[in-house]
Scaffold this active site. Structure first.
Site, short mmCIF file in Angstrom:
data_model
loop_
_atom_site.label_atom_id
_atom_site.label_comp_id
_atom_site.label_asym_id
_atom_site.label_seq_id
_atom_site.Cartn_x
_atom_site.Cartn_y
_atom_site.Cartn_z
N GLU A 225 2.37 -34.96 -24.42
CA GLU A 225 3.73 -35.50 -24.66
C GLU A 225 4.19 -36.39 -23.50
O GLU A 225 4.23 -35.97 -22.36
CB GLU A 225 4.70 -34.32 -24.83
CG GLU A 225 6.15 -34.75 -25.04
CD GLU A 225 7.11 -33.55 -25.12
OE1 GLU A 225 6.68 -32.40 -24.86
OE2 GLU A 225 8.29 -33.76 -25.42
N LYS A 227 7.11 -39.16 -21.76
CA LYS A 227 8.55 -39.42 -21.77
C LYS A 227 8.86 -40.62 -20.90
O LYS A 227 7.98 -41.13 -20.21
CB LYS A 227 9.37 -38.18 -21.42
CG LYS A 227 9.40 -37.74 -19.98
CD LYS A 227 10.10 -36.38 -19.85
CE LYS A 227 11.59 -36.48 -19.59
NZ LYS A 227 12.23 -35.16 -19.47
N ASP A 258 8.40 -36.98 -28.84
CA ASP A 258 9.71 -36.34 -28.72
C ASP A 258 10.73 -37.43 -28.98
O ASP A 258 10.70 -38.49 -28.33
CB ASP A 258 9.86 -35.74 -27.30
CG ASP A 258 11.17 -34.99 -27.11
OD1 ASP A 258 12.23 -35.57 -27.41
OD2 ASP A 258 11.14 -33.84 -26.65
N HIS A 261 12.40 -39.17 -26.07
CA HIS A 261 11.57 -39.68 -24.98
C HIS A 261 11.24 -41.15 -25.03
O HIS A 261 10.21 -41.58 -24.53
CB HIS A 261 10.28 -38.86 -24.89
CG HIS A 261 10.51 -37.48 -24.38
ND1 HIS A 261 9.51 -36.65 -23.98
CD2 HIS A 261 11.67 -36.79 -24.17
CE1 HIS A 261 10.01 -35.49 -23.57
NE2 HIS A 261 11.33 -35.56 -23.68
N HIS A 285 8.56 -33.56 -31.61
CA HIS A 285 9.63 -32.76 -31.04
C HIS A 285 10.90 -33.43 -31.55
O HIS A 285 11.32 -34.47 -31.02
CB HIS A 285 9.61 -32.79 -29.51
CG HIS A 285 8.69 -31.77 -28.92
ND1 HIS A 285 8.59 -31.55 -27.57
CD2 HIS A 285 7.86 -30.88 -29.51
CE1 HIS A 285 7.72 -30.58 -27.35
NE2 HIS A 285 7.26 -30.16 -28.51
N ASP A 293 17.98 -38.62 -22.86
CA ASP A 293 17.22 -37.49 -23.38
C ASP A 293 18.01 -36.19 -23.22
O ASP A 293 17.60 -35.28 -22.53
CB ASP A 293 15.89 -37.43 -22.60
CG ASP A 293 14.95 -36.34 -23.09
OD1 ASP A 293 15.09 -35.93 -24.25
OD2 ASP A 293 14.10 -35.90 -22.30
N ASP A 295 18.88 -33.81 -25.30
CA ASP A 295 18.50 -32.61 -26.06
C ASP A 295 19.67 -31.93 -26.75
O ASP A 295 19.82 -30.71 -26.71
CB ASP A 295 17.72 -31.63 -25.17
CG ASP A 295 16.30 -32.12 -24.92
OD1 ASP A 295 15.56 -32.29 -25.89
OD2 ASP A 295 15.93 -32.34 -23.75
N ASP A 325 12.90 -29.60 -30.50
CA ASP A 325 13.02 -29.48 -29.05
C ASP A 325 14.41 -29.93 -28.61
O ASP A 325 14.65 -31.11 -28.42
CB ASP A 325 11.93 -30.31 -28.35
CG ASP A 325 12.00 -30.15 -26.83
OD1 ASP A 325 12.71 -29.24 -26.35
OD2 ASP A 325 11.34 -30.93 -26.11
C1 RNT Z 1 10.87 -32.37 -21.73
C2 RNT Z 1 10.00 -32.24 -22.93
C3 RNT Z 1 9.42 -30.90 -23.18
C4 RNT Z 1 10.42 -29.78 -22.92
C5 RNT Z 1 9.96 -28.42 -23.35
C6 RNT Z 1 10.78 -27.34 -22.77
O1 RNT Z 1 11.52 -33.56 -21.64
O2 RNT Z 1 10.71 -32.65 -24.05
O3 RNT Z 1 8.88 -30.84 -24.43
O4 RNT Z 1 11.63 -30.03 -23.54
O5 RNT Z 1 8.63 -28.29 -23.10
ZN ZN Z 2 9.77 -32.35 -25.96
#
Ligand code: RNT
Ligand code: ZN
Length: 418
Positions: A225, A227, A258, A261, A285, A293, A295, A325
């Site tokens: 992953e 970002k 994600d 990201h 995600h 970002d 969340d 996520d």
């Molecule tokens: C962080 C990533 C990652 C986390 C998790 C907790 O920017 O998105 O995936 O959010 O692993």
């Molecule tokens: Zn993530």
């Protein structure tokens, strides 16, 4: 809610969709089979059970202090099960290494073993759930700014060993559940200020990952992953999008997208069709970035809708793994799970109800007006009645009825956690 009314509304919706060549029963059956990987970390603001009270590092942040967060494994499991009882379908739970069952022992990350997840494997089995897994590079004395890409060979070795062990654990989970466990590798590695060694850290990350992935496993799948940046690591991210696209395509690994990201105006949905041509599968995600970002809890917005439509339009429901996520600590955390998971399902349902064949026919004939008109009209078709039927058949609350259920759980359970 009146069952009769829901059934009547569904019958009308079914006929309405049939008129444009869509079988609502088929859409419902497909939705029933889509497993969403619910992240365990919304329940406790990414704390985990390793260093209780430790600081969340690695450039991620959970803001808010809504009361009632899960303080231990029992509470976390109970919260997840409560959330899942309000969501139709059967799903997966996505664990991070720091959520192991360490039984009061200090188990450092390079010493973690399958046995620390035996309880989770058992729990998942007895609740009809599948598990996914994540290595954890953050919130540790050796996290610093660089883990797998650290120039210090000892620190690098520590994180290589950690990630290797996480793959072994994922493989054990996959074997036990008779379904591959998805292991996501996200490392926070980066730099707050300008670095003059961009190439070197990326070279080290590539080397470390090659070592981590050297062992072949049958019951797990690896994803990586990227970002754009983390808090306190704004100038440089070792595992950038370009890095991982190159890495995953050359190594046959899965890329995790994600939705928080990327640069704010980038379309994550548009990335799917490219990746699917060059990587075996894609992991998502699904999050909701607000200006950055952040969340926030996933909702039924244009971005989530576009993403779900794209999965279906690419006919890739079997190649795209859908995980969530986000971690909002400012509202009821069980509610956050339910809103985000149900929102993702609502988007998937609407994607499954799209008259794609007709749309494609229009497109092939150069009928741009007809295509756009049908896309617009699709937005107000009675998908909500189909969604209510999904909930009714699954025995989960229809519409806003889950609010009262969550409030009840809050009054009886989470509000007592002080
Ligand atoms: C962080 C990533 C990652 C986390 C998790 C907790 O920017 O998105 O995936 O959010 O692993
Ligand atoms: Zn993530």
């Amino acid at each position: 809610m009146d069952k009769k009314l829901i059934e009547q509304a569904y019958e009308i919706a079914k006929a309405r969709y049939a008129a444009i060549g869509i079988d609502t029963e088929e859409a419902l059956a497909k939705l029933q089979n889509i497993q969403i990987s619910m992240h365990c970390w919304q329940a406790d603001d990414v704390t985990g059970f390793e260093n209780q009270g430790g600081e969340l590092t690695g450039g991620i942040q959970a803001t808010g202090n809504y009361p009632g967060k899960a303080r231990n494994i029992e509470e976390l499991r109970s919260d997840i099960l409560k959330a899942l009882s309000l969501i139709g379908g059967s799903h997966r739970v996505n664990l991070h290494e720091i959520y192991g069952e360490f039984g009061g022992e200090v188990v450092d990350r390079d010493k973690v073993e399958v046995k620390h997840f035996a309880g989770w494997i058992e729990w998942a089995k007895s609740n009809g759930l599948k598990l996914d897994f994540n290595s954890t590079s953050f919130s540790h004395p050796l996290s610093g700014d660089l883990s797998l890409s650290n120039p210090d060979p000892e620190i690098r070795r520590f994180w290589i060993e950690h990630t290797k062990r996480c793959r072994e654990i994922a493989n054990a989970m996959g074997e036990a559940q008779g379904d591959p466990c998805i292991l996501n590798v996200w490392v926070h590695d980066g730099s707050k200020d300008i670095t003059v060694n961009r190439l070197e850290y990326r070279r080290l990350l590539k080397e470390s990952l090659d070592e981590v992935f050297a062992t072949k496993y049958e019951h797990m799948k690896d994803c990586v992953e990227s970002k754009v940046f983390g808090i306190g690591l704004e100038s440089y991210t070792v595992g950038s999008n370009d890095f991982y696209i190159g890495y995953a395509t050359s190594r046959g690994k899965i890329v995790t997208l994600d939705t928080g990201h990327f640069h704010p105006t980038e379309s994550i949905a548009d990335k799917l069709s490219s990746l699917l041509l060059f990587t075996p599968e894609v992991m998502l995600h699904v999050s909701r970035p607000v200006r950055w970002d952040s969340d926030h809890v996933t909702i039924m917005n244009d971005e989530t809708m576009d993403l779900c439509k794209e999965i279906v339009r690419c006919d890739a429901l079997d190649r795209v793994h859908i995980g969530l996520d986000y971690f909002d600590a400012s509202i009821n955390r069980i509610g956050a799970y339910v809103i985000g998971t149900r929102a993702t399902q609502k988007c998937l349902l609407q994607a499954l109800l799209e008259p794609i064949e007709t749309l494609r026919r229009h497109e092939a004939k150069g009928e741009g007006f007809e295509r756009l008109a049908l896309l617009e009209e699709g937005k107000s078709l009675p998908w909500g009645a189909v969604w209510d039927m999904f909930c009714l058949r699954n025995g989960v609350p229809v519409g806003e009825e889950y609010i009262a259920e969550i409030e009840k759980y809050e009054a009886e359970v989470t509000s007592k956690r002080v």
